[in-house]
Design a protein around this motif. Structure first.
Motif, PDB file in Angstrom:
ATOM      1  N   PRO A 159       0.999  -1.327  -0.022  1.00 17.90           N
ATOM      2  CA  PRO A 159      -0.102   0.345   0.486  1.00 17.90           C
ATOM      3  C   PRO A 159       0.466   1.369   0.369  1.00 17.90           C
ATOM      4  CG  PRO A 159       0.539  -0.543   2.376  1.00 17.90           C
ATOM      5  CD  PRO A 159       0.870  -2.168   1.395  1.00 17.90           C
ATOM      6  N   THR A 160       1.678   1.186   0.273  1.00 15.97           N
ATOM      7  CA  THR A 160       2.925   2.996   0.547  1.00 15.97           C
ATOM      8  C   THR A 160       3.802   2.826  -0.923  1.00 15.97           C
ATOM      9  OG1 THR A 160       4.871   1.593   1.700  1.00 15.97           O
ATOM     10  CG2 THR A 160       2.206   2.506   3.203  1.00 15.97           C
ATOM     11  N   GLN A 161       3.404   1.686  -1.588  1.00 18.20           N
ATOM     12  CA  GLN A 161       5.000   2.007  -2.609  1.00 18.20           C
ATOM     13  C   GLN A 161       4.570   2.804  -3.479  1.00 18.20           C
ATOM     14  OE1 GLN A 161       4.350  -0.791  -5.589  1.00 18.20           O
ATOM     15  NE2 GLN A 161       6.717  -1.528  -6.037  1.00 18.20           N
ATOM     16  N   GLY A 162       5.784   3.756  -3.487  1.00 14.00           N
ATOM     17  CA  GLY A 162       6.012   4.860  -4.555  1.00 14.00           C
ATOM     18  C   GLY A 162       5.683   5.870  -3.558  1.00 14.00           C
ATOM     19  N   VAL A 167       2.578  10.615   3.386  1.00  9.69           N
ATOM     20  CA  VAL A 167       1.174  10.143   2.888  1.00  9.69           C
ATOM     21  C   VAL A 167       1.193   8.276   3.260  1.00  9.69           C
ATOM     22  CG1 VAL A 167      -0.213   9.485   0.257  1.00  9.69           C
ATOM     23  CG2 VAL A 167       1.292  11.310   0.685  1.00  9.69           C
ATOM     24  N   ILE A 168       2.577   8.015   3.465  1.00  8.15           N
ATOM     25  CA  ILE A 168       2.145   6.840   3.791  1.00  8.15           C
ATOM     26  C   ILE A 168       1.505   6.325   5.087  1.00  8.15           C
ATOM     27  CG2 ILE A 168       4.283   5.233   4.966  1.00  8.15           C
ATOM     28  CD1 ILE A 168       5.852   6.082   2.472  1.00  8.15           C
ATOM     29  N   VAL A 187       1.141  -7.097   2.442  1.00  7.82           N
ATOM     30  CA  VAL A 187       2.357  -7.833   1.697  1.00  7.82           C
ATOM     31  C   VAL A 187       3.381  -5.968   1.312  1.00  7.82           C
ATOM     32  CG1 VAL A 187       3.391  -7.576  -0.646  1.00  7.82           C
ATOM     33  CG2 VAL A 187       2.262  -9.088   0.247  1.00  7.82           C
ATOM     34  N   GLU A 188       4.264  -6.124   2.663  1.00  6.04           N
ATOM     35  CA  GLU A 188       4.712  -4.166   2.602  1.00  6.04           C
ATOM     36  C   GLU A 188       6.717  -4.932   2.564  1.00  6.04           C
ATOM     37  OE1 GLU A 188       2.958  -1.335   2.495  1.00  6.04           O
ATOM     38  OE2 GLU A 188       5.375  -1.068   2.394  1.00  6.04           O
ATOM     39  N   GLN A 189       6.496  -3.523   2.457  1.00  7.40           N
ATOM     40  CA  GLN A 189       8.341  -3.768   2.769  1.00  7.40           C
ATOM     41  C   GLN A 189       8.989  -2.181   3.251  1.00  7.40           C
ATOM     42  OE1 GLN A 189       9.432  -5.906   1.618  1.00  7.40           O
ATOM     43  NE2 GLN A 189      10.260  -5.804  -0.583  1.00  7.40           N
ATOM     44  N   ASN A 190       7.836  -1.718   3.780  1.00  9.08           N
ATOM     45  CA  ASN A 190       7.818  -0.790   4.435  1.00  9.08           C
ATOM     46  C   ASN A 190       8.423  -1.297   6.348  1.00  9.08           C
ATOM     47  OD1 ASN A 190       7.703   1.737   6.693  1.00  9.08           O
ATOM     48  ND2 ASN A 190       6.760   2.885   4.954  1.00  9.08           N
ATOM     49  N   LEU A 191       9.506  -1.363   6.696  1.00  8.60           N
ATOM     50  CA  LEU A 191       9.089  -2.187   7.783  1.00  8.60           C
ATOM     51  C   LEU A 191       8.815  -0.716   9.155  1.00  8.60           C
ATOM     52  CD1 LEU A 191      12.906  -3.751   7.660  1.00  8.60           C
ATOM     53  CD2 LEU A 191      10.452  -4.608   7.469  1.00  8.60           C
ATOM     54  N   TYR A 228      16.581  -9.212   5.389  1.00 11.87           N
ATOM     55  CA  TYR A 228      15.580 -10.164   4.425  1.00 11.87           C
ATOM     56  C   TYR A 228      14.754  -9.749   2.965  1.00 11.87           C
ATOM     57  CZ  TYR A 228      15.240 -14.072   8.195  1.00 11.87           C
ATOM     58  OH  TYR A 228      15.468 -14.186   9.075  1.00 11.87           O
ATOM     59  N   LEU A 229      15.374  -8.258   3.560  1.00  6.61           N
ATOM     60  CA  LEU A 229      14.376  -7.360   2.405  1.00  6.61           C
ATOM     61  C   LEU A 229      15.593  -7.510   0.933  1.00  6.61           C
ATOM     62  CD1 LEU A 229      12.640  -4.680   3.647  1.00  6.61           C
ATOM     63  CD2 LEU A 229      11.744  -6.653   3.142  1.00  6.61           C
TER      64      LEU A 229
END
Lengths: 229, 349
Positions: A159-162, A167-168, A187-191, A228-229
């Protein structure tokens, strides 16, 4: 609420998910992290019925759902917010909400109220074509639209990609407001977001669940998770 | 917020398909006021003295056909190269009904609409499963089959290339062979089709088919059985084309395979692009402009089709929302100052 057992998924001959098994409890926000190509989006697409598994089962609220179509799954309360932030760009914001309200049988004013309550600024854009919204506003509209019609399980892909940091923060606040009201698989990469919202964390690596973390202190250990990223 | 989203009490969303009649009843009438209808009627009445009653009647029938095509292409995003099949089916069944069953023109029109609708119901089950070029070409293929059928294997009924005359009896004291009466009747049909389609396209059904045009998969994520709505739209478009066909048969008092000619599909595609796809006004404006070009230009220019080609190139590159879209945006710019002129270029066909 969601039980996945021995799930194998492939694109043609290329196997992407290998023997994935996991459980998500009712009311939880479960996060998936992992490197690109780890199979996170594939897993969501398989749950929502866009991909058919080669083997394994997906049981949602005690009922096998693998092989059901996205429209059938919508009727069961599953909502999918895809990665691309694709709204119906030629429809107005109001029409984007209206189409979801009509599908769910929820009165339009109720649906509008629900969406604008999570992000009041959308009220100013109701007559604007959704294609003219910024990336963040689109994402908020998509999340808001997914809440129309009594959802039970949200599936949200990155949801927060880019998106800009401000906004995040807005999106994290919105999702935080939904905690304990609706189950979610994100699914998210923002820890930082994972740290704030995750009740359960799955780390995917090369199509397998490498780790499952429930302990809050481990989820908060972003330094370790970064590996892990 | 907390009260609305409950894990336990949430009921499953309803999967009731959209009831088109209910949509027609529930959409607010004031949004589609009589001004629109009066404007269209006035437009045709004003241009009639400039040409001829018969010609304008022909133009109006083509506008009905263009609206049926616009529903498929402009609203739902499915380009068909075979819409003439349903126009031809309407024309033939209307003519055959008058020839073999009854001379009542209204019943004949209903027969034309019913058979065109029935054919689109059957073929739609196959056709709407496809998209893009496949959709366009499979329609073309069925149109070819229909054309061949009326031309040769069914010549015992259709009289092949020669066609057959259609002489409808009077309906009460009205005779549709009278040109002013036919004009008035076709004008009523144009207004009725416009009114029904305007209300439908402004309702949730309209929003739904426009969403299908944008991204069908995402519409399925919202719980809709898109196949059903595509099929419904296809049948509606086929039935309206059948109405146009029935009126063509009555207007010319004659039916021949030209009513199903595959090449004529190009005309309705051009009309929609000229007028502006996805807009019923655009379909009417495009229909009239195309008919003026194709009827009047050949008098002055030998290879008039070349002009049509050039005009389409200009439209594609300069006026991508068609004549009506450009008028609309210019009006909004001048009156409401809502649109930046440069934004016009961003619109896709």
């Amino acid at each position: 609420m969601l039980e996945i057992r021995n799930l194998d998924v492939a694109y043609g001959h290329a196997k992407v998910l290998h023997d994935v098994s996991l459980d998500i409890e009712r009311g939880e926000m479960a996060f998936f992290i992992g490197r690109n190509g780890a199979g996170k989006t594939t897993l969501l697409k398989t749950i929502i019925g866009l991909l058919k598994p080669q083997n394994g089962s997906i049981v949602y609220q005690g009922q096998e759902i693998s092989g059901l179509s996205p429209e059938d799954l919508y009727l069961k309360g599953l909502r999918y917010v895809a990665q691309e932030k694709k709204v119906f760009g030629n429809l107005t914001v109001q029409e984007n909400i209206e189409i979801a309200a009509f599908a769910s049988g929820e009165p339009m004013d109720h649906a509008l109220d629900k969406v604008t309550r999570i992000y009041p600024k959308l009220k100013d854009f109701l007559k604007t074509k959704a294609g003219q919204l910024s990336g963040g506003q689109r994402q908020i509209l998509l999340v808001g639209r997914a809440l129309v019609g009594e959802p039970k399980l949200l599936l949200v892909d990155e949801p927060t990609q880019g998106l800009a940091a401000i906004v995040i923060e807005e999106i994290v606040n919105i999702l935080s407001g939904l905690k304990d009201q609706v189950s979610a698989v994100i699914v998210e990469q923002n820890l930082a977001m994972v740290n704030r919202l995750a009740d359960r964390l799955f780390i995917l690596k090369e199509g397998k669940v490498a780790r499952e973390i429930v302990d809050r202190s481990e989820i908060s250990d972003t330094k370790e998770l970064e590996e892990y990223l | 917020m907390k009260k609305e989203l409950s894990l336990d009490e949430g009921k499953a969303p309803c999967d009731k398909p959209i009831d088109l009649l209910a949509e027609l009843r529930s959409t607010p009438i004031k949004e589609h006021g009589v001004i629109d209808l009066l404007g269209i009627a006035a437009f045709f009445l004003v241009i009639t003295p400039l040409l001829s009653t018969h010609r304008i009647t022909d133009f109006m029938i083509f506008c009905i056909f263009a609206m049926s095509f616009d529903l498929l292409y402009g609203y739902m995003g499915r380009l068909s190269f075979g819409q003439m099949l349903y126009l031809g089916t309407g024309a033939y069944f209307c003519g055959l009904f008058i020839r073999y069953v009854s001379g009542n023109p209204l019943l004949a029109i209903l027969a034309g609409i019913a058979f065109a609708g029935f054919l689109s119901m059957l073929l739609g089950l196959i056709i709407v499963r496809t998209t893009g070029a496949c959709f366009a070409l499979i329609n073309l293929a069925f149109n070819h089959i229909g054309f061949f059928l009326v031309l040769s294997p069914l010549r015992g009924i259709t009289r092949g290339e020669d066609g057959f005359g259609v002489s409808a009896s009077k309906f009460g004291s009205l005779s549709l062979t009278s040109r002013p009466i036919m004009f008035g009747f076709v004008l009523l049909c144009v207004l009725l089709v416009f009114y029904v389609l305007r209300r439908l396209t402004s309702s949730p059904y309209g929003i739904l088919i426009r969403s299908i045009k944008e991204d069908e998969t995402r519409v399925r994520f919202l719980g809709y059985n898109t196949f059903y709505y595509k099929w419904l739209t296809f049948v509606l478009a086929g039935s309206i084309a059948g109405l146009a066909g029935s009126l063509t048969a009555l207007n010319y008092s004659y039916v021949n395979p030209n009513a199903m000619d595959v090449h004529s599909n190009v005309g309705v595609v051009f009309a929609c692009l000229i007028g502006g796809a996805g807009n019923l006004y655009g379909a009417i404006v495009g229909g009239v402009v195309y008919m003026i070009i194709s009827n009047l230009l050949p008098i002055y220019i030998y290879r008039w089709e070349m002009f049509l080609g050039f005009s389409l190139i200009i439209i594609v590159f300069r006026f991508r929302t068609g004549v009506w879209g450009y008028i609309q945006r210019s009006w909004e710019y001048l009156v409401k100052r809502k649109v930046v002129p440069g934004a016009m270029k961003k619109e896709a066909i």
